[in-house]
Design a protein around this motif. Structure first.
Motif, mmCIF file in Angstrom:
data_model
loop_
_atom_site.group_PDB
_atom_site.id
_atom_site.type_symbol
_atom_site.label_atom_id
_atom_site.label_comp_id
_atom_site.label_asym_id
_atom_site.label_seq_id
_atom_site.Cartn_x
_atom_site.Cartn_y
_atom_site.Cartn_z
ATOM 1 N N ARG A 1 -9.487 -2.120 -19.434
ATOM 2 C CA ARG A 1 -9.201 -1.654 -18.081
ATOM 3 C C ARG A 1 -7.919 -0.827 -18.089
ATOM 4 N N ARG A 2 -7.990 0.406 -17.646
ATOM 5 C CA ARG A 2 -6.856 1.303 -17.676
ATOM 6 C C ARG A 2 -6.176 1.430 -16.312
ATOM 7 N N GLU A 3 -6.941 1.298 -15.251
ATOM 8 C CA GLU A 3 -6.363 1.444 -13.915
ATOM 9 C C GLU A 3 -5.458 0.253 -13.610
ATOM 10 N N ARG A 4 -4.257 0.546 -13.130
ATOM 11 C CA ARG A 4 -3.304 -0.502 -12.799
ATOM 12 C C ARG A 4 -3.554 -0.996 -11.377
ATOM 13 N N GLU A 5 -4.050 -2.205 -11.256
ATOM 14 C CA GLU A 5 -4.350 -2.775 -9.957
ATOM 15 C C GLU A 5 -3.202 -3.661 -9.499
ATOM 16 N N ALA A 6 -2.881 -3.585 -8.210
ATOM 17 C CA ALA A 6 -1.788 -4.382 -7.656
ATOM 18 C C ALA A 6 -2.195 -5.846 -7.545
ATOM 19 N N LEU A 7 -1.228 -6.729 -7.731
ATOM 20 C CA LEU A 7 -1.449 -8.152 -7.510
ATOM 21 C C LEU A 7 -1.611 -8.377 -6.010
ATOM 22 N N THR A 8 -2.666 -9.064 -5.602
ATOM 23 C CA THR A 8 -2.932 -9.287 -4.177
ATOM 24 C C THR A 8 -2.545 -10.709 -3.779
ATOM 25 N N PHE A 9 -2.540 -10.953 -2.463
ATOM 26 C CA PHE A 9 -2.041 -12.211 -1.923
ATOM 27 C C PHE A 9 -2.948 -12.699 -0.797
ATOM 28 N N ASP A 10 -2.980 -14.027 -0.599
ATOM 29 C CA ASP A 10 -3.836 -14.600 0.431
ATOM 30 C C ASP A 10 -3.084 -15.384 1.500
ATOM 31 N N PHE B 1 2.982 -4.282 5.066
ATOM 32 C CA PHE B 1 2.428 -4.813 3.820
ATOM 33 C C PHE B 1 0.955 -5.129 4.014
ATOM 34 N N ASN B 2 0.137 -4.690 3.073
ATOM 35 C CA ASN B 2 -1.293 -4.960 3.098
ATOM 36 C C ASN B 2 -1.599 -5.985 2.007
ATOM 37 N N LYS B 3 -1.834 -7.233 2.397
ATOM 38 C CA LYS B 3 -2.018 -8.282 1.393
ATOM 39 C C LYS B 3 -3.338 -8.126 0.636
ATOM 40 N N THR B 4 -4.289 -7.391 1.226
ATOM 41 C CA THR B 4 -5.561 -7.159 0.531
ATOM 42 C C THR B 4 -5.386 -6.190 -0.628
ATOM 43 N N SER B 5 -4.608 -5.129 -0.394
ATOM 44 C CA SER B 5 -4.344 -4.161 -1.458
ATOM 45 C C SER B 5 -3.126 -4.560 -2.286
ATOM 46 N N GLY B 6 -2.274 -5.438 -1.729
ATOM 47 C CA GLY B 6 -1.071 -5.876 -2.418
ATOM 48 C C GLY B 6 0.073 -4.879 -2.368
ATOM 49 N N ARG B 7 0.003 -3.908 -1.478
ATOM 50 C CA ARG B 7 0.994 -2.829 -1.455
ATOM 51 C C ARG B 7 1.796 -2.813 -0.149
ATOM 52 N N PHE B 8 3.107 -2.585 -0.308
ATOM 53 C CA PHE B 8 4.008 -2.333 0.816
ATOM 54 C C PHE B 8 4.217 -0.831 0.916
ATOM 55 N N THR B 9 4.114 -0.300 2.142
ATOM 56 C CA THR B 9 4.340 1.126 2.383
ATOM 57 C C THR B 9 5.541 1.306 3.293
ATOM 58 N N CYS B 10 6.504 2.094 2.848
ATOM 59 C CA CYS B 10 7.730 2.312 3.612
ATOM 60 C C CYS B 10 7.465 3.183 4.843
ATOM 61 N N HIS B 11 7.871 2.702 6.012
ATOM 62 C CA HIS B 11 7.806 3.469 7.250
ATOM 63 C C HIS B 11 9.186 3.904 7.730
ATOM 64 N N PHE B 12 10.216 3.162 7.332
ATOM 65 C CA PHE B 12 11.583 3.488 7.723
ATOM 66 C C PHE B 12 12.407 3.722 6.453
ATOM 67 N N PRO B 13 12.842 4.948 6.189
ATOM 68 C CA PRO B 13 13.654 5.200 4.993
ATOM 69 C C PRO B 13 14.915 4.346 4.988
ATOM 70 N N GLY B 14 15.305 3.870 3.814
ATOM 71 C CA GLY B 14 16.509 3.057 3.741
ATOM 72 C C GLY B 14 16.577 2.262 2.454
#
Length: 328
Positions: free
Chosen positions: A198-207, A217-230
């Protein structure tokens, strides 16, 4: 100066505790107790101001004993734990952290496994520490009349606002004026590496989702997306699976490694690894955890919630943000 919308504590313990001698971990040195919400003699933090709190603790493993300490809410809800099942002669420490949403009168304390095979170790070093603080108060509630002071600084009538703090005017604190972004999540199952192909790097997910202020934060995808710079603070703890190595990286964007934990011990014992750092983020940046996906690696967790991931905005964007540089 009154405590206003502030609540923070940090305490240490300079002696060991054997399992079965007491339930809650108590403390003999109090470093900070803003708001007087933590009682070191009982080891209990009692919420006075509703909001999102960040808690962290480190405990020492007693020689030839196992380690199991749980962060407990309201006496029965396990939020996260520190664990080490290796009964060797050596001493070591384990850490854990999590952000929790609390209401007035909610309680938090550390619970030691009630079994003589378990113990926590400390000395004047000390090995055992426990800290917590209010990151984001609940801006929708007026709670100035609730306090945990043994000697209240003044009379507060129900429904009346608290005295003004020289540094905080609660009437001006609104979510529109002050950007807020925070998350804290956990896993209750293990994540096993399966294939070297498996070459694609998949994010660790959470329940489990403790806090998700802003919904960034999207626990299904396991990714946090920045909305406020800082500047954002991130912390994660992962459990090591028996007979497997553990390698977990904190990633940004398409796969830039920012920090990692690693343990290549293939023994049967379970233990944990922790890591934390501050990162400067721009709008749209993503942050996630990557667990090595080869079949010799794994992340361990169960209902005790060994594996946690938290992050929150410390300072909104300012002049000091462009500091991510690599030096020779």
């Amino acid at each position: 100066m009154t405590s206003g919308l502030r609540s923070a504590f940090s305490a240490t313990r300079s002696s060991s505790i054997l399992g079965g001698t007491q339930r809650a971990v108590t403390f003999d040195r109090l470093l900070v107790n803003i708001g007087e919400d933590f009682n070191p003699e009982t080891g209990i933090f009692r919420c006075r101001l509703p909001g999102a709190y960040y808690f962290s603790f480190t405990v020492g493993k007693f020689p030839k004993k196992m380690l199991s300490v749980m962060l407990v809410k309201n006496g029965m809800e396990v939020q996260a734990m520190a664990y080490d099942g290796y009964q060797n002669q050596g001493r070591k420490v384990q850490s854990q952290s999590v952000m929790i949403s609390l209401k007035p009168m909610d309680t938090i304390y550390l619970l030691l496994q009630e079994n003589p095979h378990y113990a926590i170790y400390s000395n004047v070093g000390p090995y055992i520490t426990f800290s917590g603080y209010l990151v984001y108060p609940d801006s929708t509630s007026s709670v100035g009349y609730l306090n945990n002071h043994l000697s209240p600084p003044g009379l507060h009538l129900p429904g009346c606002p608290p005295p003004l703090d020289a540094y905080h005017d609660w009437r001006r604190r609104t979510t529109s004026e002050e950007p807020r972004s925070a998350f804290s999540v956990a896993r209750t199952t293990s994540a096993l590496g399966e294939s070297r192909l498996r070459r694609e790097r998949e994010a660790l997910t959470f329940d489990v989702e403790y806090v998700n202020i802003g919904g960034h934060f999207n626990k299904t995808s396991g990714r946090f997306t920045c909305h406020f710079p800082g500047a954002y603070y991130f912390a994660f703890t992962v459990g090591k699976h028996p007979r497997r190595a553990v390698s977990v990286k904190l990633m940004t964007g398409r796969g830039e490694v920012r920090a990692m934990v690693f343990d290549e011990d293939m023994s049967r014992r379970r233990e944990m690894q922790s890591q934390s750092l501050l990162l400067p983020l721009k709008r749209g940046d993503s942050v996630w955890l990557y667990s090595q996906q080869d079949d010799g690696y794994a992340v361990y967790s169960n209902q005790g919630r060994y594996t946690t991931f938290s992050g929150f905005l410390v300072y909104p964007d300012g002049e000091s943000m462009n500091l991510d540089r690599t030096f020779p």
